[in-house]
Design a protein around this motif. Sequence first.
Motif, PDB file in Angstrom:
ATOM      1  N   VAL A 241     -28.090  10.228 -32.543  1.00  0.00           N
ATOM      2  CA  VAL A 241     -27.988   8.767 -32.581  1.00  0.00           C
ATOM      3  C   VAL A 241     -29.272   8.134 -32.048  1.00  0.00           C
ATOM      4  CG1 VAL A 241     -26.750   6.775 -31.655  1.00  0.00           C
ATOM      5  CG2 VAL A 241     -25.479   8.792 -32.415  1.00  0.00           C
ATOM      6  N   ALA A 242     -29.816   8.696 -30.965  1.00  0.00           N
ATOM      7  CA  ALA A 242     -31.043   8.160 -30.378  1.00  0.00           C
ATOM      8  C   ALA A 242     -32.243   8.336 -31.317  1.00  0.00           C
ATOM      9  CB  ALA A 242     -31.316   8.844 -29.039  1.00  0.00           C
ATOM     10  N   ILE A 243     -32.316   9.486 -31.993  1.00  0.00           N
ATOM     11  CA  ILE A 243     -33.416   9.728 -32.930  1.00  0.00           C
ATOM     12  C   ILE A 243     -33.331   8.759 -34.108  1.00  0.00           C
ATOM     13  CG2 ILE A 243     -34.391  11.388 -34.565  1.00  0.00           C
ATOM     14  CD1 ILE A 243     -33.565  13.607 -32.624  1.00  0.00           C
ATOM     15  N   ASN A 244     -32.129   8.574 -34.629  1.00  0.00           N
ATOM     16  CA  ASN A 244     -31.958   7.628 -35.736  1.00  0.00           C
ATOM     17  C   ASN A 244     -32.348   6.210 -35.318  1.00  0.00           C
ATOM     18  OD1 ASN A 244     -31.021   9.671 -37.391  1.00  0.00           O
ATOM     19  ND2 ASN A 244     -28.875   9.293 -36.905  1.00  0.00           N
ATOM     20  N   GLU A 245     -32.025   5.850 -34.078  1.00  0.00           N
ATOM     21  CA  GLU A 245     -32.418   4.530 -33.567  1.00  0.00           C
ATOM     22  C   GLU A 245     -33.939   4.411 -33.482  1.00  0.00           C
ATOM     23  OE1 GLU A 245     -32.387   0.730 -31.997  1.00  0.00           O
ATOM     24  OE2 GLU A 245     -30.787   1.863 -32.980  1.00  0.00           O
ATOM     25  N   ALA A 246     -34.601   5.482 -33.051  1.00  0.00           N
ATOM     26  CA  ALA A 246     -36.068   5.460 -32.973  1.00  0.00           C
ATOM     27  C   ALA A 246     -36.684   5.337 -34.367  1.00  0.00           C
ATOM     28  CB  ALA A 246     -36.568   6.724 -32.271  1.00  0.00           C
TER      29      ALA A 246
ATOM     30  N   ASN B 280     -38.352  -0.469 -26.060  1.00  0.00           N
ATOM     31  CA  ASN B 280     -37.852   0.831 -25.612  1.00  0.00           C
ATOM     32  C   ASN B 280     -38.529   1.996 -26.333  1.00  0.00           C
ATOM     33  OD1 ASN B 280     -36.089  -0.384 -23.822  1.00  0.00           O
ATOM     34  ND2 ASN B 280     -34.373  -0.387 -25.261  1.00  0.00           N
ATOM     35  N   LEU B 281     -39.078   1.739 -27.522  1.00  0.00           N
ATOM     36  CA  LEU B 281     -39.810   2.780 -28.233  1.00  0.00           C
ATOM     37  C   LEU B 281     -41.212   2.889 -27.655  1.00  0.00           C
ATOM     38  CD1 LEU B 281     -39.741   4.807 -30.638  1.00  0.00           C
ATOM     39  CD2 LEU B 281     -40.670   2.979 -32.059  1.00  0.00           C
ATOM     40  N   ASN B 282     -41.721   4.097 -27.571  1.00  0.00           N
ATOM     41  CA  ASN B 282     -43.055   4.319 -27.012  1.00  0.00           C
ATOM     42  C   ASN B 282     -44.098   3.461 -27.717  1.00  0.00           C
ATOM     43  OD1 ASN B 282     -45.744   6.212 -27.328  1.00  0.00           O
ATOM     44  ND2 ASN B 282     -44.876   6.256 -25.276  1.00  0.00           N
ATOM     45  N   SER B 283     -45.037   2.914 -26.966  1.00  0.00           N
ATOM     46  CA  SER B 283     -46.039   2.004 -27.527  1.00  0.00           C
ATOM     47  C   SER B 283     -46.896   2.689 -28.584  1.00  0.00           C
ATOM     48  CB  SER B 283     -46.925   1.449 -26.412  1.00  0.00           C
ATOM     49  OG  SER B 283     -47.606   2.502 -25.735  1.00  0.00           O
TER      50      SER B 283
ATOM     51  N   GLY C 237     -45.544   9.709 -24.727  1.00  0.00           N
ATOM     52  CA  GLY C 237     -44.146   9.569 -25.111  1.00  0.00           C
ATOM     53  C   GLY C 237     -43.432  10.893 -25.255  1.00  0.00           C
ATOM     54  N   TRP C 238     -44.109  11.987 -24.988  1.00  0.00           N
ATOM     55  CA  TRP C 238     -43.504  13.304 -25.085  1.00  0.00           C
ATOM     56  C   TRP C 238     -44.158  14.247 -24.081  1.00  0.00           C
ATOM     57  CZ3 TRP C 238     -47.009  17.133 -26.290  1.00  0.00           C
ATOM     58  CH2 TRP C 238     -48.207  16.727 -26.876  1.00  0.00           C
ATOM     59  N   ALA C 239     -43.452  15.310 -23.730  1.00  0.00           N
ATOM     60  CA  ALA C 239     -43.975  16.307 -22.791  1.00  0.00           C
ATOM     61  C   ALA C 239     -43.411  17.660 -23.162  1.00  0.00           C
ATOM     62  CB  ALA C 239     -43.611  15.935 -21.355  1.00  0.00           C
ATOM     63  N   LEU C 240     -44.284  18.641 -23.255  1.00  0.00           N
ATOM     64  CA  LEU C 240     -43.856  20.005 -23.567  1.00  0.00           C
ATOM     65  C   LEU C 240     -43.423  20.735 -22.304  1.00  0.00           C
ATOM     66  CD1 LEU C 240     -46.381  21.437 -26.210  1.00  0.00           C
ATOM     67  CD2 LEU C 240     -43.910  21.231 -26.444  1.00  0.00           C
TER      68      LEU C 240
ATOM     69  N   THR D 286     -40.035  10.973 -23.604  1.00  0.00           N
ATOM     70  CA  THR D 286     -39.916  10.259 -22.336  1.00  0.00           C
ATOM     71  C   THR D 286     -39.779   8.754 -22.479  1.00  0.00           C
ATOM     72  OG1 THR D 286     -42.350  10.204 -22.190  1.00  0.00           O
ATOM     73  CG2 THR D 286     -41.218  12.043 -21.114  1.00  0.00           C
ATOM     74  N   ASP D 287     -39.671   8.221 -23.708  1.00  0.00           N
ATOM     75  CA  ASP D 287     -39.493   6.776 -23.822  1.00  0.00           C
ATOM     76  C   ASP D 287     -38.030   6.418 -23.525  1.00  0.00           C
ATOM     77  OD1 ASP D 287     -38.258   7.746 -26.019  1.00  0.00           O
ATOM     78  OD2 ASP D 287     -39.478   6.711 -27.497  1.00  0.00           O
ATOM     79  N   LYS D 288     -37.693   5.159 -23.698  1.00  0.00           N
ATOM     80  CA  LYS D 288     -36.362   4.671 -23.298  1.00  0.00           C
ATOM     81  C   LYS D 288     -35.339   4.723 -24.427  1.00  0.00           C
ATOM     82  CE  LYS D 288     -38.248   1.613 -19.752  1.00  0.00           C
ATOM     83  NZ  LYS D 288     -38.339   0.217 -19.245  1.00  0.00           N
ATOM     84  N   LYS D 289     -35.634   5.446 -25.486  1.00  0.00           N
ATOM     85  CA  LYS D 289     -34.669   5.585 -26.575  1.00  0.00           C
ATOM     86  C   LYS D 289     -33.562   6.577 -26.235  1.00  0.00           C
ATOM     87  CE  LYS D 289     -35.964   2.647 -29.661  1.00  0.00           C
ATOM     88  NZ  LYS D 289     -35.077   1.538 -30.057  1.00  0.00           N
ATOM     89  N   GLY D 290     -33.800   7.423 -25.240  1.00  0.00           N
ATOM     90  CA  GLY D 290     -32.763   8.343 -24.789  1.00  0.00           C
ATOM     91  C   GLY D 290     -32.661   9.623 -25.585  1.00  0.00           C
ATOM     92  N   ILE D 291     -33.739  10.023 -26.242  1.00  0.00           N
ATOM     93  CA  ILE D 291     -33.709  11.280 -27.008  1.00  0.00           C
ATOM     94  C   ILE D 291     -33.613  12.466 -26.058  1.00  0.00           C
ATOM     95  CG2 ILE D 291     -34.973  12.737 -28.635  1.00  0.00           C
ATOM     96  CD1 ILE D 291     -36.222  10.184 -29.767  1.00  0.00           C
TER      97      ILE D 291
END
Length: 392
Positions: free
Chosen positions: A16-21, A63-66, A113-116, A126-131
């Motif tokens: 759901v979070a990915i689809n929102e992003a 909420n999506l990464n800049s 917006g991401w970390a391995l 790491t953004d606020k979309k909640g993935i």
Amino acid sequence: MLILEYKAVVKKSQAVAINEAILTSQFVRNKVLRFWMDNRGVGKKELYQYNTQLRAEFEFVKNLNSHACQASVENVERAISRFFDNCKKNRPGKKGYPRFKKDSRSVEYKTSGWALHPTRRRITFTDKKGIGELKLLGKWNINTYPVELIKRVRIVRRADGYYVQFCIKIDATCESRTSDGEVGLDVGLEHFYSDSNGHHEENPRFLRKAEKAIKHAQRRIYAKEKGKNNRRKASWRYARKHLRVSRQREEHAKRLARCVCKANAFVAYEDLNVKGLVRNRHLAKSISDVAWTSFRCWLEYNARKFDTKVVAVAPHYTSQKCSNCGNTVKKGLSTRTHNCPHCGTVLQRDVNAAINILLKAKNTGGHPGINAWGDVSSTNVGGNTCKSKKRR
């Protein structure tokens, strides 16, 4: 640019979070494009300023990464530039006026917006979309590349799940060829291609073989009630069958192109206008199924990899001309054998055309294959590109 692709293990809440992003990325792109349409003459600076206004106005955009929002603006910028370039070059036909997206299937992050995870088998958004954290499935080892070389991370939604792509900036490495031959290729529908050495590569006809199962799956969709889960599941089964066919085509074209370039130092092929050919309603399905464009694309890529020269030549009269004496021998499409009354040469029609293609490329130079590598752009998200893509 190397693209490593992994299958992601996704929970329902994460889906759901990915689809929102993805929807947010599409929203930003369409709003920026509308801003450009309503304010002709605005430049790159104004487009990014409008993106900043959207982030201030809409909470879900903020909420999506800049960097993901900036990637959507880059999509619009490239579409506008391509449109104006086609106009300046007086490209025949449609010029590719930018259009709105209504069914985006990917979202692209840049360097933030991401970390391995230290093991490189998990990635956290790491953004606020909640993935959150996604587990990555695949045999490719991304540990061999520094994190600094990862310039893009994409989440792609397909019929069989979600995938994470890493776009890695590395230099091209050439491999040695097995031999230094010369070959001309004549693509067709009876055979995938016929070469100037007399070899015929079988046309696999992936869509034709799966057509019965695809039609059955399509009928099952309409047998279900609208708005119900069973209808949605039937649609997914139908989409997965088409996805399997497209992957079969791509892998087949990739394998053959690699073998051709690895075994030859010079490859000549037809510069076909596939977009024009598919307008023939009697042959459109067969032409799409054989995937000539994908094959040419992988030829150009592997040519760079194996230091092979590939040349595209105009296909005019390559089937009518005798490859031995050069005289014209008119024949219809139903005539599959070239029988020259002037010199007595008897060849299979496509082999004769392949020899003519090779001779024409060596005599005139043709059009050397270009853009074999190119740059990874946001416009290619989730698509079948000609770049080195490794899947699980």
